[in-house]
Design an enzyme around this catalytic site. Structure first.
Site, short mmCIF file in Angstrom:
data_model
loop_
_atom_site.label_atom_id
_atom_site.label_comp_id
_atom_site.label_asym_id
_atom_site.label_seq_id
_atom_site.Cartn_x
_atom_site.Cartn_y
_atom_site.Cartn_z
N HIS A 271 37.89 30.31 36.51
CA HIS A 271 37.03 29.88 35.97
C HIS A 271 37.31 28.07 37.20
CE1 HIS A 271 34.27 28.23 33.77
NE2 HIS A 271 34.46 27.11 33.19
N ASP B 38 36.58 35.40 36.54
CA ASP B 38 37.12 34.36 35.69
C ASP B 38 36.92 34.75 34.33
OD1 ASP B 38 35.53 32.17 33.67
OD2 ASP B 38 33.85 31.64 35.41
N SER C 132 30.97 24.55 35.78
CA SER C 132 31.57 25.47 34.37
C SER C 132 30.32 24.35 33.72
CB SER C 132 32.63 24.49 34.06
OG SER C 132 32.35 25.05 32.73
N ASP D 143 44.60 43.91 48.85
CA ASP D 143 44.95 42.98 48.73
C ASP D 143 45.50 42.46 47.20
OD1 ASP D 143 42.36 42.75 47.31
OD2 ASP D 143 41.56 41.14 49.33
N ASP E 173 37.06 49.16 47.65
CA ASP E 173 36.63 47.60 48.57
C ASP E 173 36.99 47.67 49.94
OD1 ASP E 173 39.01 46.06 49.21
OD2 ASP E 173 38.22 45.06 46.85
N ASP F 143 42.11 48.07 43.57
CA ASP F 143 42.26 47.25 44.42
C ASP F 143 41.52 48.15 45.65
OD1 ASP F 143 43.07 45.40 46.35
OD2 ASP F 143 45.25 45.66 45.77
#
Ligand SMILES: *[C@@H]1O[C@H](CO)[C@@H](O)[C@H](O)[C@H]1NC(C)=O
Ligand SMILES: *[C@@H]1O[C@H](CO)[C@@H](O)[C@H](O)[C@H]1NC(C)=O
Ligand SMILES: *[C@@H]1O[C@H](CO)[C@@H](O)[C@H](O)[C@H]1NC(C)=O
Ligand SMILES: *[C@@H]1O[C@H](CO)[C@@H](O)[C@H](O)[C@H]1NC(C)=O
Ligand SMILES: *[C@@H]1O[C@H](CO)[C@@H](O)[C@H](O)[C@H]1NC(C)=O
Ligand SMILES: *[C@@H]1O[C@H](CO)[C@@H](O)[C@H](O)[C@H]1NC(C)=O
Ligand SMILES: *[C@@H]1O[C@H](CO)[C@@H](O)[C@H](O)[C@H]1NC(C)=O
Ligand SMILES: *[C@@H]1O[C@H](CO)[C@@H](O)[C@H](O)[C@H]1NC(C)=O
Length: 546
Positions: free
Chosen positions: A474, A438, A215, A289, A285, A282
């Site tokens: 994050h 994030d 960060s 999961d 890809d 979901d």
């Protein structure tokens, strides 16, 4: 000795242990304030240097609830530590500022010959010993340094102190020297002091230097690579706050939209929309999961979830059109008044609760409840008025925050210089990772920076590697698997020349046991499921597309 009673023997042994660190001489100097040479760093004057031996430090023991955002090496411990605690305070003559540098030096017999600078978070230049952060370095036998940056260290009770007291010299007046101290200057000076003290104590310089931050600490790592390219051999700078003004615009945007549109959805509605997005995207890809790894291919519109009933811990909510508007805004990212894009938004499986929170007032109506980070940034450095409430701003004001922010602050703190050739030529290695989910710093900003570095230098792969982390928020948190060996990976890259193709991530259950491990591919490759058991590392390959 046989004549002494056992209690005295135990006491003597304890004193002996305590004195061991005082006598921890070998080559170099002992752990006494007067033993150290005062290092000279241009533009600084040392006010004081204190060195005290610390024996059997267990401070970190009761600080394990602090989220462990920094990476450590395997085997590192955080209690029962013996070290020399050096605290150095200096000023910039003529500015009357006061900057603290902490340097913790492991026993000479334990030192691994490495130096580590530890980064901060939020508006903290560095964390304090009150957190568990410094123990990540010292517990792995690194000489470990961090700095206050010239303002207060956070404490456990107040982990993110109000920056207004150091940000403003007086109402309406920004302290630019203080800001420059925070952005870059003191970090460089503290590194020079830390290296000099390390060499003084052990009688030889550190063989390797590492930066470790996430960060704000990730931004600081990039700042070093851009401005002081020969300070660190290896930099771990994750979820980096490099696009300084843009990320605050992003974090404030849902609050502006809520207030301007008069729509204050409950967090349950936003949760329901997130679930609907995950259902829709979901498997893009190739693996179901619960995470959206292929976010850029996810065309789900939050309006498709309007009317949906959702069981939110036993409370049934129905998704409103206003909630869809807020979710779409967070996903799309902040806009200028003319509708042009200011910055990126989040992935659609991101937990929006930090940036789209509301409070319920006494009469039952909902109101904006901004995250403290963009709130602090805009009231202190843009409005220069500690009492200003940015979340109540209009779209016009919001546009102004963006332009003023870039005009005034890009030069001191916008850490996006894509020219890393000096870092490359100094032999540095940079490892970064960023959670795709994030909610504070958009993942796509790191993609943007990576592509800009690549454009300047096709050999980026030799020294800058970026690992996307699906389903992680994050610097950690979230349902995905978190990188677990990034510091070790970086050390092996720097010292053994093993450039990482993948970064290992780990999913731990609440009791700390490992649920599964997953390899993370380096951008621009994607982690693609090709096997039959998703819990096996061998079931994944790095490919150019899903
Ligand atoms: C170190 O401190 C712990 C308590 O924090 C104590 O149990 C242990 O005996 C101490 N070790 C020594 C060598 O004094
Ligand atoms: C290290 O020294 C500083 C300055 O004397 C002091 O404030 C701090 O509490 C010491 N740290 C520990 C762990 O004792
Ligand atoms: C310098 O700073 C100290 C506090 O850190 C303050 O007491 C003093 O008045 C300042 N001096 C000047 C000349 O501003
Ligand atoms: C630190 O050094 C001590 C003494 O050499 C050693 O026992 C310990 O394993 C080292 N810790 C790590 C994490 O390497
Ligand atoms: C709704 O959620 C609550 C708590 O999470 C749970 O106890 C309850 O069984 C759920 N209701 C249904 C119909 O699933
Ligand atoms: C949302 O705001 C409420 C009320 O201030 C607070 O208790 C809660 O922790 C906040 N949630 C998040 C995720 O920030
Ligand atoms: C409820 O209270 C808030 C202040 O807390 C006020 O702004 C709002 O107008 C009130 N709403 C109603 C319907 O009274
Ligand atoms: C930890 O939790 C997992 C499930 O989340 C369970 O399978 C495992 O047995 C637990 N381990 C311990 C040591 O309690």
């Amino acid at each position: 000795m046989q004549l002494l009673c056992p209690q005295i023997l135990i006491l003597l042994s304890a004193i002996g242990n305590a004195l061991a660190i005082l006598r921890d001489t070998g080559s170099g100097v002992s752990c006494e304030s007067s033993a150290f040479d005062l290092p000279e760093v241009l533009g600084t004057r040392i006010i004081s240097l204190r060195a005290t031996p610390i024996f059997n430090d267990s401070l970190a023991l009761d600080r394990r609830d602090v989220p462990d955002r920094l990476s450590t090496l395997p085997g590192a411990i955080d209690d029962g530590l013996d070290y020399c605690n050096v605290s150095l305070t200096y000023t910039h003559p003529g500015l009357n500022d006061s900057i603290n540098v902490a340097i913790w030096l492991p026993l000479k017999s334990h030192w691994n010959g490495r130096f580590m600078g530890v980064g901060g978070g939020g508006f903290n230049t560095g964390y304090s010993a009150d957190s568990s952060f410094p123990y990540n370095g010292i517990g792995a036998n690194f000489s470990t340094m961090w700095t206050s940056g010239g303002h207060v260290y956070p404490t456990r009770e107040d982990p993110f102190p109000d920056p207004a007291p150091w940000g403003l010299a007086s109402p309406g007046v920004v302290d630019f020297n203080g800001f420059n101290n925070f952005a870059s200057l003191t970090l460089h000076e503290a590194t020079l002091f830390g290296k000099a003290i390390t060499e003084n104590y052990y009688g030889r310089p550190a063989e390797y230097s590492y930066w470790n931050g996430c960060s704000q600490g990730g931004r600081q790592g990039h700042m070093f690579a851009q401005r002081y390219p020969d300070m660190y051999d290896g930099i771990l700078g994750a979820a980096a706050a490099i696009n300084w003004v843009d990320i605050f615009q992003f974090m404030l945007w849902p609050q502006i939209v809520m207030n301007q549109e008069g729509q204050f959805p409950s967090l349950c509605e936003l949760e329901a929309i997130k679930e609907a997005a995950i259902e829709a995207c979901d498997e893009l890809d190739g693996l179901k999961d619960g995470l959206i790894s292929a976010n850029s291919q996810c065309t789900f519109d939050a309006n498709e979830a309007v009317g949906r009933l959702y069981n939110c811990s036993g409370e049934y909510v129905q998704v409103s059109a206003g909630a869809a508007q807020v979710a779409n805004a967070a996903w799309r990212g902040p806009l200028n008044i003319d509708g042009t894009q200011q910055w990126y938004g989040t992935s659609k499986d991101t937990d929006l609760s930090p940036i789209a929170n509301t409070t319920i007032s006494s009469n039952g109506t909902r109101e904006v409840n901004p995250l403290f980070l963009p709130h602090d940034w805009i009231r202190v450095w843009i409005a220069k008025d500690a009492t200003y409430k940015p979340a109540l701003a209009t779209y016009e004001d919001f546009d102004h925050f963006f332009h003023t922010g870039h005009q005034i602050y890009d030069s001191p703190i916008g850490t996006v210089d894509p020219d890393l050739r000096a870092f490359r030529d100094a032999g540095g290695k940079f490892l970064t990772w960023h959670g795709v989910a994030d909610a504070f710093i958009p993942f796509d900003g790191t993609v943007d920076y990576y592509n800009k570095v690549l454009q300047r230098d096709p050999s980026i792969d030799d020294y800058y590697r970026f690992f996307p982390v699906p389903g992680i928020g994050h610097c950690g948190g979230g349902p995905g698997a978190k990188p677990d060996s990034s510091l070790e990976t970086l050390v092996n890259w720097v010292e053994k020349g093993i450039a990482p193709e993948t970064l290992l991530a780990m999913k731990k259950s609440t009791n700390g046991s490992i649920e599964y491990q997953r390899p993370l591919c380096r951008y621009p490759f994607f982690t693609v499921f090709v096997g039959s058991d998703p819990n096996l590392v061998e079931s994944y390959e790095c490919r150019e597309s899903f």
